[in-house]
Design a protein around this motif. Structure first.
Motif, mmCIF file in Angstrom:
data_model
loop_
_atom_site.group_PDB
_atom_site.id
_atom_site.type_symbol
_atom_site.label_atom_id
_atom_site.label_comp_id
_atom_site.label_asym_id
_atom_site.label_seq_id
_atom_site.Cartn_x
_atom_site.Cartn_y
_atom_site.Cartn_z
ATOM 1 N N LEU A 72 0.826 -1.198 0.000
ATOM 2 C CA LEU A 72 0.000 0.000 0.000
ATOM 3 C C LEU A 72 0.868 1.259 0.000
ATOM 4 O O LEU A 72 0.563 2.241 -0.691
ATOM 5 C CB LEU A 72 -0.945 0.001 1.205
ATOM 6 C CG LEU A 72 -1.930 1.161 1.283
ATOM 7 C CD1 LEU A 72 -2.781 1.252 0.028
ATOM 8 C CD2 LEU A 72 -2.816 1.010 2.504
ATOM 9 N N THR A 73 1.969 1.249 0.739
ATOM 10 C CA THR A 73 2.898 2.384 0.748
ATOM 11 C C THR A 73 3.430 2.640 -0.661
ATOM 12 O O THR A 73 3.471 3.782 -1.113
ATOM 13 C CB THR A 73 4.065 2.123 1.723
ATOM 14 O OG1 THR A 73 3.531 1.952 3.031
ATOM 15 C CG2 THR A 73 5.042 3.282 1.734
ATOM 16 N N ASP A 74 3.819 1.565 -1.357
ATOM 17 C CA ASP A 74 4.319 1.709 -2.729
ATOM 18 C C ASP A 74 3.267 2.312 -3.654
ATOM 19 O O ASP A 74 3.557 3.198 -4.460
ATOM 20 C CB ASP A 74 4.774 0.355 -3.286
ATOM 21 C CG ASP A 74 6.022 -0.173 -2.603
ATOM 22 O OD1 ASP A 74 6.727 0.623 -1.939
ATOM 23 O OD2 ASP A 74 6.283 -1.379 -2.724
ATOM 24 N N VAL A 75 2.033 1.849 -3.520
ATOM 25 C CA VAL A 75 0.950 2.357 -4.368
ATOM 26 C C VAL A 75 0.685 3.832 -4.075
ATOM 27 O O VAL A 75 0.570 4.652 -4.996
ATOM 28 C CB VAL A 75 -0.335 1.521 -4.179
ATOM 29 C CG1 VAL A 75 -1.535 2.204 -4.821
ATOM 30 C CG2 VAL A 75 -0.156 0.130 -4.758
ATOM 31 N N LEU A 76 0.588 4.175 -2.802
ATOM 32 C CA LEU A 76 0.290 5.558 -2.431
ATOM 33 C C LEU A 76 1.405 6.507 -2.870
ATOM 34 O O LEU A 76 1.127 7.610 -3.367
ATOM 35 C CB LEU A 76 0.054 5.682 -0.926
ATOM 36 C CG LEU A 76 -1.223 5.031 -0.393
ATOM 37 C CD1 LEU A 76 -1.273 5.119 1.126
ATOM 38 C CD2 LEU A 76 -2.454 5.647 -1.016
ATOM 39 N N GLU A 77 2.660 6.102 -2.699
ATOM 40 C CA GLU A 77 3.769 6.962 -3.089
ATOM 41 C C GLU A 77 3.853 7.119 -4.606
ATOM 42 O O GLU A 77 4.449 8.073 -5.103
ATOM 43 C CB GLU A 77 5.093 6.420 -2.530
ATOM 44 C CG GLU A 77 5.195 6.620 -1.023
ATOM 45 C CD GLU A 77 6.489 6.080 -0.425
ATOM 46 O OE1 GLU A 77 7.218 5.321 -1.103
ATOM 47 O OE2 GLU A 77 6.768 6.414 0.746
ATOM 48 N N SER A 78 3.225 6.215 -5.340
ATOM 49 C CA SER A 78 3.182 6.327 -6.796
ATOM 50 C C SER A 78 2.081 7.277 -7.272
ATOM 51 O O SER A 78 2.092 7.712 -8.418
ATOM 52 C CB SER A 78 2.956 4.948 -7.431
ATOM 53 O OG SER A 78 4.003 4.080 -7.097
ATOM 54 N N MET A 79 1.125 7.571 -6.382
ATOM 55 C CA MET A 79 0.041 8.492 -6.746
ATOM 56 C C MET A 79 0.574 9.919 -6.820
ATOM 57 O O MET A 79 1.425 10.320 -6.018
ATOM 58 C CB MET A 79 -1.097 8.432 -5.703
ATOM 59 C CG MET A 79 -1.920 7.177 -5.776
ATOM 60 S SD MET A 79 -3.132 7.044 -4.426
ATOM 61 C CE MET A 79 -4.140 8.488 -4.673
ATOM 62 N N ASP A 80 0.065 10.677 -7.776
ATOM 63 C CA ASP A 80 0.482 12.061 -7.957
ATOM 64 C C ASP A 80 0.023 12.922 -6.783
ATOM 65 O O ASP A 80 -1.144 12.905 -6.402
ATOM 66 C CB ASP A 80 -0.105 12.601 -9.276
ATOM 67 C CG ASP A 80 0.425 13.981 -9.622
ATOM 68 O OD1 ASP A 80 1.603 14.256 -9.313
ATOM 69 O OD2 ASP A 80 -0.340 14.784 -10.193
ATOM 70 N N GLY A 81 0.952 13.612 -6.161
ATOM 71 C CA GLY A 81 0.630 14.549 -5.090
ATOM 72 C C GLY A 81 0.714 13.979 -3.689
ATOM 73 O O GLY A 81 0.650 14.722 -2.711
ATOM 74 N N VAL A 82 0.841 12.681 -3.544
ATOM 75 C CA VAL A 82 0.877 12.078 -2.211
ATOM 76 C C VAL A 82 2.239 12.289 -1.559
ATOM 77 O O VAL A 82 2.331 12.587 -0.378
ATOM 78 C CB VAL A 82 0.544 10.566 -2.275
ATOM 79 C CG1 VAL A 82 0.750 9.912 -0.916
ATOM 80 C CG2 VAL A 82 -0.887 10.379 -2.732
ATOM 81 N N GLY A 83 3.309 12.146 -2.310
ATOM 82 C CA GLY A 83 4.652 12.286 -1.756
ATOM 83 C C GLY A 83 5.033 11.068 -0.942
ATOM 84 O O GLY A 83 4.565 9.956 -1.188
#
Length: 197
Positions: A72-83
């Protein structure tokens, strides 16, 4: 003539072998056969399937919870704007294995009449369950598993650099609800503390 005698001595004859020598040669042959089979514990190189099993076991060393958090960390960090993001997941229960069972169910009805002409009807039911066993373990048999249920996610906390934007928080919430079928009140997205202080 001496040359001929030396040649005769060099020639090998099975007739001259004693029983001790035959036993010694047979034992040496047996030892060579034992060490020539692949997959023995004494071999210096492990076969490829053993190595892949070892790497699978090392990845299994992580709990299901930790594995979900990393993915989930990998997916979220791949989202634009999440950082940069950190994730914590809690689960309702541990993994559950559903075992195959043989069920015997019997139902019978007994009618009794007494001397005065009265009738009594009795219903009898019996149910017996036996776990189906397979011959897979070294002890002989183990229960046959028909389904493995992964634990259900109870709640999620996400710390993200981009959580100061309401749009990013909304997108993270939507993604988590879609992935884990968790109700919105069990998801919390917070601004991540700055690494610099």
């Amino acid at each position: 003539m001496e040359k001929k005698e030396k040649e005769e001595k060099k020639k090998f004859s099975f007739r001259k072998l004693t029983m001790d020598k035959i036993v010694l040669i047979a034992a040496a042959g047996a030892v060579l056969l034992l060490f020539s089979f692949p997959g023995e514990k004494n071999s210096s190189e492990a076969p490829a399937d053993v190595q892949s099993t070892k790497s699978a076991q090392s990845s299994e060393g992580k709990s299901y919870e930790e594995e979900l958090e990393e993915r989930l960390t990998d997916v979220l960090e791949s989202m634009d704007g999440v950082g940069k993001a950190e994730v914590m997941i809690t689960l309702k229960a541990s993994e559950e294995k559903v075992l195959d069972k043989n069920t015997n169910y019997q139902k019978s009805q007994v009618t009794e009449e007494d001397a005065q002409g009265g009738k009594r009807i009795t219903d009898e039911e019996s149910r017996q369950e036996d776990t189906v066993l397979s011959g897979g373990s070294s002890d002989g048999q183990e229960p046959y598993v028909i389904q493995e249920k992964k634990p259900v996610v109870e709640g999620i906390v996400v710390l993200a650099d981009g959580a100061d934007s309401p749009q990013i928080v909304s997108e993270i919430n939507d993604a988590l609800q879609a992935l884990f079928d968790v109700s919105p009140h069990k998801i919390k997205v917070l601004k991540r503390k700055n690494d610099n202080g």
